[in-house]
Design an enzyme around this catalytic site. Structure first.
Site, PDB file in Angstrom:
ATOM      1  N   SER A 233       0.833  -1.191   0.000  1.00  0.00           N
ATOM      2  CA  SER A 233       0.000   0.000   0.000  1.00  0.00           C
ATOM      3  C   SER A 233       0.868   1.241   0.000  1.00  0.00           C
ATOM      4  O   SER A 233       2.013   1.216   0.458  1.00  0.00           O
ATOM      5  CB  SER A 233      -0.924   0.005   1.217  1.00  0.00           C
ATOM      6  OG  SER A 233      -1.888   1.024   1.105  1.00  0.00           O
ATOM      7  N   HIS A 247      -2.973   7.216  -4.219  1.00  0.00           N
ATOM      8  CA  HIS A 247      -3.001   6.139  -3.230  1.00  0.00           C
ATOM      9  C   HIS A 247      -3.285   4.827  -3.944  1.00  0.00           C
ATOM     10  O   HIS A 247      -4.080   4.772  -4.884  1.00  0.00           O
ATOM     11  CB  HIS A 247      -4.096   6.395  -2.192  1.00  0.00           C
ATOM     12  CG  HIS A 247      -4.597   5.137  -1.536  1.00  0.00           C
ATOM     13  ND1 HIS A 247      -5.801   4.554  -1.883  1.00  0.00           N
ATOM     14  CD2 HIS A 247      -4.046   4.332  -0.596  1.00  0.00           C
ATOM     15  CE1 HIS A 247      -5.972   3.459  -1.166  1.00  0.00           C
ATOM     16  NE2 HIS A 247      -4.924   3.297  -0.387  1.00  0.00           N
ATOM     17  N   ASN A 249      -3.488   0.290  -3.025  1.00  0.00           N
ATOM     18  CA  ASN A 249      -3.429  -0.787  -2.044  1.00  0.00           C
ATOM     19  C   ASN A 249      -3.883  -2.075  -2.712  1.00  0.00           C
ATOM     20  O   ASN A 249      -4.941  -2.105  -3.340  1.00  0.00           O
ATOM     21  CB  ASN A 249      -4.342  -0.465  -0.853  1.00  0.00           C
ATOM     22  CG  ASN A 249      -4.393  -1.584   0.167  1.00  0.00           C
ATOM     23  OD1 ASN A 249      -4.995  -2.629  -0.072  1.00  0.00           O
ATOM     24  ND2 ASN A 249      -3.795  -1.353   1.315  1.00  0.00           N
ATOM     25  N   TYR A 250      -3.070  -3.136  -2.596  1.00  0.00           N
ATOM     26  CA  TYR A 250      -3.459  -4.460  -3.098  1.00  0.00           C
ATOM     27  C   TYR A 250      -3.100  -5.496  -2.043  1.00  0.00           C
ATOM     28  O   TYR A 250      -1.987  -5.491  -1.518  1.00  0.00           O
ATOM     29  CB  TYR A 250      -2.778  -4.762  -4.440  1.00  0.00           C
ATOM     30  CG  TYR A 250      -3.293  -3.848  -5.523  1.00  0.00           C
ATOM     31  CD1 TYR A 250      -4.587  -4.008  -6.028  1.00  0.00           C
ATOM     32  CD2 TYR A 250      -2.524  -2.785  -5.991  1.00  0.00           C
ATOM     33  CE1 TYR A 250      -5.090  -3.140  -6.987  1.00  0.00           C
ATOM     34  CE2 TYR A 250      -3.019  -1.915  -6.951  1.00  0.00           C
ATOM     35  CZ  TYR A 250      -4.305  -2.096  -7.441  1.00  0.00           C
ATOM     36  OH  TYR A 250      -4.815  -1.232  -8.371  1.00  0.00           O
ATOM     37  N   ARG A 251      -4.036  -6.387  -1.728  1.00  0.00           N
ATOM     38  CA  ARG A 251      -3.893  -7.244  -0.553  1.00  0.00           C
ATOM     39  C   ARG A 251      -4.535  -8.624  -0.776  1.00  0.00           C
ATOM     40  O   ARG A 251      -5.363  -8.798  -1.674  1.00  0.00           O
ATOM     41  CB  ARG A 251      -4.543  -6.571   0.649  1.00  0.00           C
ATOM     42  CG  ARG A 251      -6.001  -6.221   0.406  1.00  0.00           C
ATOM     43  CD  ARG A 251      -6.534  -5.183   1.387  1.00  0.00           C
ATOM     44  NE  ARG A 251      -7.926  -4.859   1.081  1.00  0.00           N
ATOM     45  CZ  ARG A 251      -8.287  -3.944   0.207  1.00  0.00           C
ATOM     46  NH1 ARG A 251      -7.369  -3.239  -0.440  1.00  0.00           N
ATOM     47  NH2 ARG A 251      -9.563  -3.714  -0.035  1.00  0.00           N
ATOM     48  N   GLY A 400      -3.911   1.721  22.867  1.00  0.00           N
ATOM     49  CA  GLY A 400      -2.598   1.167  22.582  1.00  0.00           C
ATOM     50  C   GLY A 400      -2.186   1.221  21.128  1.00  0.00           C
ATOM     51  O   GLY A 400      -1.080   0.792  20.791  1.00  0.00           O
ATOM     52  N   SER A 401      -3.040   1.757  20.251  1.00  0.00           N
ATOM     53  CA  SER A 401      -2.673   1.839  18.838  1.00  0.00           C
ATOM     54  C   SER A 401      -1.510   2.808  18.645  1.00  0.00           C
ATOM     55  O   SER A 401      -1.376   3.794  19.376  1.00  0.00           O
ATOM     56  CB  SER A 401      -3.864   2.316  18.006  1.00  0.00           C
ATOM     57  OG  SER A 401      -4.899   1.370  18.021  1.00  0.00           O
ATOM     58  N   ARG A 402      -0.696   2.556  17.655  1.00  0.00           N
ATOM     59  CA  ARG A 402       0.439   3.430  17.360  1.00  0.00           C
ATOM     60  C   ARG A 402      -0.030   4.546  16.439  1.00  0.00           C
ATOM     61  O   ARG A 402      -0.213   4.368  15.242  1.00  0.00           O
ATOM     62  CB  ARG A 402       1.579   2.645  16.711  1.00  0.00           C
ATOM     63  CG  ARG A 402       2.837   3.483  16.549  1.00  0.00           C
ATOM     64  CD  ARG A 402       4.012   2.618  16.109  1.00  0.00           C
ATOM     65  NE  ARG A 402       5.242   3.391  16.134  1.00  0.00           N
ATOM     66  CZ  ARG A 402       5.677   4.120  15.099  1.00  0.00           C
ATOM     67  NH1 ARG A 402       4.970   4.168  13.993  1.00  0.00           N
ATOM     68  NH2 ARG A 402       6.813   4.796  15.201  1.00  0.00           N
TER      69      ARG A 402
END
Length: 443
Positions: A233, A247, A249-251, A400-402
Site C-alpha cells: 500500500s 493512493h 493498495n493491493y492485498r 494502545g494503537s500506534r
C-alpha cells in the site's frame, strides 16, 4: 470475463492492521531497524540525501506501546476485516486454483535469490520457506508485493532526485512482519510511503463470529482459526499543487478451517486526488487502469470505477476525495489464480498510471494562491481519512494503537479556512464540480 457485485464490502481490516493505507510500523523489540536505502541496482555515491531521522528511524523507547500497537493491529484486522457491506466477484467461479504441472517450480533457487536481490529488503518470509512452496498463493503474493514496492520506490526516488527512502523493517511477535519505506521532504515529494506487510496468526473468536455473521461457515479447532494477511500500500503527496496525490493498495487474506478448507479473497484499488483538474491527466490515469482491467473482462473497470467513486465520498462536504480510479474487495472468483493475475496486472499499472503525471508537473510554476488551494484540498483529504475511513477510525479508538502509523497517510501540511469558497468559474471551482459529479474519463 463477466463480473458480478454482491453484498459485502470495503477494506477496513487491512488498514486497521497496516495503520491505514499500509503505513503500519508494528513493533516488537526487534523492529527498530530503519535505514536509508540505496535503491536496488544502484552502486556508488548517490546525489540524493538520506533521511535517517523522524519516527521511522528511531528505536529504543516506546517499545511497549509499539507492541500494544501490534496487538491492536491484529484486533483491528479481526474486528474490521469482516464488517464488509459489498463484495467483488468475477464469474463464473471455479472450484479453485489450477493444479501445477508435476515437478514444476515457479522459481528455481538462483532465480528466487535474484528476484529478492532487487527488493527494498529481504522478504518477510524466509527464502527456504518460499522455495519450499513456490506454487502457494502466499508465496506468489509476497513476491509480487515486494516487487511492486521496489518498482514504485525506484520510480519515485528517480523522479525526486534528492531524497532517499528510509527503509524500516519490522517483525511481529505473533507472526510475520513488514517493510515500510518512507521518503519525506524531498525535492518533488512532500511525503511518500510505500509499505508491505505479511502477517499471520490466529483470529480471535470475535473475528470468527463477525465472519460467520457475513455468511461464512467456519469450523474452528480448539477455538482457533489460522489466518494470513499480506499486501502492499502507498500514499504519495507531491509538493507542487499541479502534481496530484495518489493512493494504492493491493492485498490478500485467507483463513484456514479445522478441516483444512481455506477461505480466501483479494482486495485493493488505486485512486488519484488532484488539487487542480487536468483533463489529460485524468484521462491518462483512468485509461491506464481501464486497460489493466480490460485484460480480465470488459465489465470490470466500470463497476470498480463506480465503487471507488462511492467509497471515497466525503458526506458532510458532498464531494469525493478525488477523481477516483478503481476499488474492490472480497474478490474470490473465478479462481484464485485468475484473481491473483488480475491483482498483479493492476499493481503493474501503478507506475505507468501515475509517474508520467508527476514528471509532467513536478516543476510547474505556481503561485501562493495555488499553494493555498492545495493546502485547503489537503484538509479535505484529512477529513476523509479521519472521519470516514473505517480502518483509521478503528485504530484511533483502539487503546494502545500506534498513532504515528495510523496517521502516516496524512500530508505533512494542510489548512482550513472559515467559509472558504472559490470564485465562480475559477480553476478551483472546476475541480469541485468534478468532485461533486464524477465523470466518465474514458469514453
Amino acid at each position: 470475463m463477466a463480473l458480478r457485485l454482491g453484498r459485502l464490502g470495503s477494506d477496513p481490516w487491512w488498514r486497521a492492521v497496516l495503520g491505514d493505507y499500509a503505513q503500519l510500523r508494528a513493533a516488537s523489540p526487534r523492529c527498530a531497524s530503519a535505514r536509508v536505502c540505496q535503491l536496488p541496482g544502484t552502486a556508488g555515491p548517490q546525489p540524493r540525501r538520506g533521511l535517517g531521522y523522524g519516527p521511522w528511524a528511531r528505536g529504543g523507547s516506546g517499545l511497549g506501546t509499539r507492541l500494544a500497537a501490534t496487538l491492536a493491529g491484529l484486533a483491528g484486522l479481526a474486528a474490521a476485516a469482516f464488517g464488509h457491506v459489498q463484495r467483488a466477484e468475477m464469474v463464473p467461479k471455479s472450484s479453485g486454483a489450477r493444479s501445477p504441472s508435476p515437478g514444476r517450480r515457479e522459481e528455481d533457487g538462483d532465480e528466487l535469490a535474484r528476484r529478492c536481490s532487487t527488493f527494498m529488503s529481504s522478504p518477510v518470509t524466509e527464502l527456504r520457506e518460499l522455495r519450499r512452496r513456490p506454487e502457494d498463493m502466499k508465496t506468489k503474493m509476497e513476491l509480487m508485493i515486494m516487487e511492486t514496492q521496489a518498482q514504485v520506490c525506484r520510480a519515485l526516488a528517480q523522479v525526486d532526485g534528492v531524497a532517499d527512502f528510509t527503509v524500516d523493517r519490522w517483525e511481529r511477535k505473533e507472526g510475520g512482519g513488514g517493510i515500510t519505506c518512507v521518503l519525506q521532504d524531498g525535492r518533488v515529494f512532500e511525503k511518500a510511503g510505500v509499505s508491505i506487510s505479511v502477517v499471520h496468526g490466529n483470529l480471535s473468536e470475535e473475528a470468527a463470529n463477525q465472519m460467520r455473521g457475513r455468511g461464512k461457515t467456519l469450523k474452528t479447532k480448539d477455538s482457533k482459526l489460522p489466518f494470513t494477511a499480506m499486501g502492499v500500500s502507498s500514499v504519495i503527496h507531491p509538493k507542487n499543487p499541479y502534481a496530484p496525490t495518489m493512493h494504492f493498495n493491493y492485498r490478500y487474506f485467507e483463513v484456514e478451517e479445522a478441516d483444512g478448507n481455506t477461505h480466501w479473497w483479494f482486495g485493493g484499488g488505486c485512486d488519484l486526488t488532484p488539487t487542480y483538474l487536468n483533463q489529460e491527466d485524468a484521462v491518462h490515469f483512468h485509461r491506464t487502469l481501464k486497460e489493466a482491467c480490460d485484460q480480465h473482462g470488459p465489465d470490470i473497470y466500470p463497476k470498480f470505477k463506480k465503487w471507488c467513486d462511492d467509497y471515497f465520498f466525503i458526506v458532510h462536504r458532498g464531494e469525493r476525495r478525488g477523481i477516483g480510479g478503481i476499488f474492490f474487495d472480497d474478490l474470490d472468483s473465478p479462481s484464485k489464480e485468475e484473481a491473483f493475475r488480475f491483482v498483479k496486472t493492476c499493481a503493474e499499472a501503478v507506475v505507468p498510471s501515475y509517474v508520467p503525471i508527476v514528471k509532467k508537473h513536478c516543476d510547474d510554476s505556481y503561485t501562493p494562491r495555488d499553494k493555498l488551494w492545495q493546502q485547503l484540498r489537503r484538509g479535505r483529504y484529512v477529513e476523509f481519512n479521519l472521519l470516514y475511513d473505517r480502518g483509521t477510525k478503528f485504530g484511533l479508538f483502539t487503546p494502545g494503537s500506534r498513532i504515528e502509523s495510523i496517521l502516516m497517510s496524512l500530508p505533512l501540511t494542510a489548512r482550513w479556512e472559515y467559509m472558504h469558497s472559490p470564485p465562480e468559474n475559477s480553476k478551483e471551482a472546476e475541480i469541485l464540480e468534478v468532485l461533486r459529479h464524477p465523470k466518465d474519463w474514458v469514453h
